[in-house]
Design a protein around this motif. Structure first.
Motif, PDB file in Angstrom:
ATOM      1  N   LEU B   9      27.013  -5.747 -54.122  1.00 25.80           N
ATOM      2  CA  LEU B   9      26.811  -6.960 -53.484  1.00 25.80           C
ATOM      3  C   LEU B   9      25.740  -7.868 -54.262  1.00 25.80           C
ATOM      4  N   LEU B  10      24.742  -7.300 -54.295  1.00 24.71           N
ATOM      5  CA  LEU B  10      23.528  -8.279 -54.949  1.00 24.71           C
ATOM      6  C   LEU B  10      22.397  -7.019 -55.136  1.00 24.71           C
ATOM      7  N   PRO B  11      21.639  -7.236 -56.413  1.00 22.00           N
ATOM      8  CA  PRO B  11      20.795  -6.206 -56.696  1.00 22.00           C
ATOM      9  C   PRO B  11      19.671  -6.072 -55.646  1.00 22.00           C
ATOM     10  N   GLY B  12      19.256  -5.144 -55.440  1.00 24.36           N
ATOM     11  CA  GLY B  12      17.998  -5.238 -54.230  1.00 24.36           C
ATOM     12  C   GLY B  12      18.543  -4.883 -52.763  1.00 24.36           C
ATOM     13  N   THR B  13      19.783  -5.234 -52.659  1.00 29.94           N
ATOM     14  CA  THR B  13      20.326  -5.327 -51.234  1.00 29.94           C
ATOM     15  C   THR B  13      20.322  -4.035 -50.831  1.00 29.94           C
ATOM     16  N   LEU B  14      20.604  -2.854 -51.326  1.00 33.18           N
ATOM     17  CA  LEU B  14      20.704  -1.793 -50.777  1.00 33.18           C
ATOM     18  C   LEU B  14      19.288  -1.126 -50.248  1.00 33.18           C
ATOM     19  N   ASP B  15      18.151  -1.448 -51.122  1.00 32.91           N
ATOM     20  CA  ASP B  15      16.878  -0.983 -50.612  1.00 32.91           C
ATOM     21  C   ASP B  15      16.350  -1.792 -49.437  1.00 32.91           C
ATOM     22  N   LEU B  16      16.672  -2.897 -49.438  1.00 34.09           N
ATOM     23  CA  LEU B  16      16.501  -3.660 -48.101  1.00 34.09           C
ATOM     24  C   LEU B  16      17.264  -3.237 -46.909  1.00 34.09           C
ATOM     25  N   LEU B  17      18.532  -2.779 -47.184  1.00 34.44           N
ATOM     26  CA  LEU B  17      19.158  -2.264 -45.870  1.00 34.44           C
ATOM     27  C   LEU B  17      18.584  -0.876 -45.464  1.00 34.44           C
ATOM     28  N   ILE B  18      18.140   0.000 -46.527  1.00 35.96           N
ATOM     29  CA  ILE B  18      17.688   1.242 -46.054  1.00 35.96           C
ATOM     30  C   ILE B  18      16.398   1.130 -45.596  1.00 35.96           C
ATOM     31  N   LEU B  19      15.666   0.263 -46.133  1.00 36.13           N
ATOM     32  CA  LEU B  19      14.171   0.125 -45.262  1.00 36.13           C
ATOM     33  C   LEU B  19      14.462  -0.508 -43.869  1.00 36.13           C
ATOM     34  N   ARG B  20      15.288  -1.303 -43.744  1.00 41.54           N
ATOM     35  CA  ARG B  20      15.434  -2.004 -42.335  1.00 41.54           C
ATOM     36  C   ARG B  20      15.986  -0.951 -41.505  1.00 41.54           C
ATOM     37  N   THR B  21      17.027  -0.177 -41.976  1.00 39.46           N
ATOM     38  CA  THR B  21      17.618   1.057 -41.068  1.00 39.46           C
ATOM     39  C   THR B  21      16.578   2.004 -40.608  1.00 39.46           C
ATOM     40  N   LEU B  22      15.397   2.411 -41.580  1.00 41.90           N
ATOM     41  CA  LEU B  22      14.653   3.266 -41.129  1.00 41.90           C
ATOM     42  C   LEU B  22      13.365   2.581 -40.259  1.00 41.90           C
ATOM     43  N   GLN B  23      13.451   1.161 -39.920  1.00 44.51           N
ATOM     44  CA  GLN B  23      12.371   0.747 -39.077  1.00 44.51           C
ATOM     45  C   GLN B  23      11.834   1.445 -38.064  1.00 44.51           C
ATOM     46  N   THR B  24      13.023   1.793 -37.186  1.00 46.47           N
ATOM     47  CA  THR B  24      12.466   2.541 -35.939  1.00 46.47           C
ATOM     48  C   THR B  24      12.426   4.091 -35.965  1.00 46.47           C
ATOM     49  N   ASP B  25      13.424   4.600 -36.485  1.00 47.76           N
ATOM     50  CA  ASP B  25      13.331   5.877 -36.398  1.00 47.76           C
ATOM     51  C   ASP B  25      13.422   6.511 -37.783  1.00 47.76           C
ATOM     52  N   PRO B  26      12.897   7.904 -37.853  1.00 45.16           N
ATOM     53  CA  PRO B  26      13.291   8.525 -39.395  1.00 45.16           C
ATOM     54  C   PRO B  26      14.609   9.055 -39.233  1.00 45.16           C
ATOM     55  N   MET B  27      15.301   9.162 -40.328  1.00 50.14           N
ATOM     56  CA  MET B  27      16.726   9.557 -40.438  1.00 50.14           C
ATOM     57  C   MET B  27      17.154  10.248 -41.759  1.00 50.14           C
TER      58      MET B  27
END
Lengths: 199, 111
Positions: B9-27
């Motif tokens: 999609l765009l470089p760096g997007t995956l990092d952003l999505l991972i960080l956002r997904t982990l915002q509330t709970d550990p997974m």
């Protein structure tokens, strides 16, 4: 490199087997989860496992990319390169011997050269207590800046007749001379040291 | 809508999505990829071969940290959690993304 990064790298270097096992476990766990999900969707065990693997792609490749992120593959590559070099050298002993001899000879020559260089150029005028050194100067007239050199006989006279200094040395003007000592390092120009003495 | 494999999609997007997904709970990794797929209504499907290298990279950068815990399957799994610096990084990257997507939207609409 952050502290966390350093800790992770150190761990990977110190207990590589544990870190490798954890990596395998982590990736296997993912495939296990995916398999269960597909089975819950009605697929047979074999079919589900196969699809999960296909979807994941080549596991060794993913593992390799994780190792690259770890950044210690440098050491592994280095170890492989060294062992390859040793094997190659063993296969051609004469070449290896020549190389070793050449390097040894080169190192020897450099060491000898440096030892001489060090003795003649770096250790000149080394004195033990530079703070006990005094320069005796004779000025043209009181308050003047220009100095009148001592003659040889004057120098001999100072050396012979003094009971203040332990010894006296003369230096020719305008050669900057370095004086090193135990406690202090002082640069002085030799003409100020015309009759340098140590108590 | 066709599925997108994320790093393309765009470089760096995956990092952003991972960080956002982990915002509330550990997974753990699988849950992260499932979560992204669900929330994006199946539009974003994570390339599994890229997910784990990304997780390890983020861990080395100190933005997430890992801990082994017993999972819902009864097996030990590696759970990732956002660190304080990770939270800061998430704010930065989310802001960047907002700026970028707004800019692209403007170009698409008005150019």
């Amino acid at each position: 490199m952050t502290f966390r990064d350093f800790r992770l790298r150190l761990r990977a270097v110190l207990s590589p087997r544990k870190v490798e096992r954890e990596l395998d476990d982590e990736l296997a766990f993912h495939i296990e989860c995916e398999t269960r999900k597909l089975m819950a969707g009605g697929l047979s065990d074999t079919e589900a496992r196969w699809r999960a693997r296909v979807r994941f792609g080549p596991v060794p490749l993913a593992a390799d990319r994780c190792r690259d992120e770890r950044g210690i593959s440098f050491f592994e590559t280095l170890a492989r390169d060294v062992s390859f070099a040793l094997r190659t050298l063993r296969r051609t002993p004469l070449v290896a011997l020549t190389v070793v001899a050449t390097i040894a000879l080169g190192l020897g020559v450099v060491t000898v050269a440096f030892t001489f260089f060090n003795a003649f150029f770096f250790q000149v005028d080394a004195v033990r207590n530079p703070d006990e050194l005094f320069a005796v100067e004779r000025l043209e007239r009181p308050g003047s800046r220009s100095e009148v050199p001592f003659s040889r006989s004057e120098y001999e006279a100072i050396r012979r007749d003094t009971d203040v200094f332990t010894d006296v040395a003369a230096a020719r003007p305008s050669f900057p001379t370095r004086i090193d000592g135990r406690a202090a390092v002082r640069e002085t120009s030799a003409h100020r040291m015309e009759t340098a003495v140590s108590i | 809508m066709p599925r997108q494999t994320i790093p393309d999609l765009l470089p760096g997007t995956l990092d952003l999505l991972i960080l956002r997904t982990l915002q509330t709970d550990p997974m753990h990794g699988w849950a992260i990829s499932e979560r992204i797929q669900q929330i994006s209504q199946d539009v974003l499907q994570i390339n599994q071969g890229s997910l784990y290298p990304a997780l390890h990279r983020l861990e080395h950068q100190g933005w997430i940290e890992a801990e082994w815990r017993t999972s819902e399957l009864g097996r030990r799994a590696k759970y990732y959690r956002l660190t304080v610096t990770g939270r800061r990084q998430l704010a930065v990257e989310a802001g960047e993304w907002e700026r970028m997507s707004a800019a692209i939207n403007r170009v698409i609409k008005f150019a």
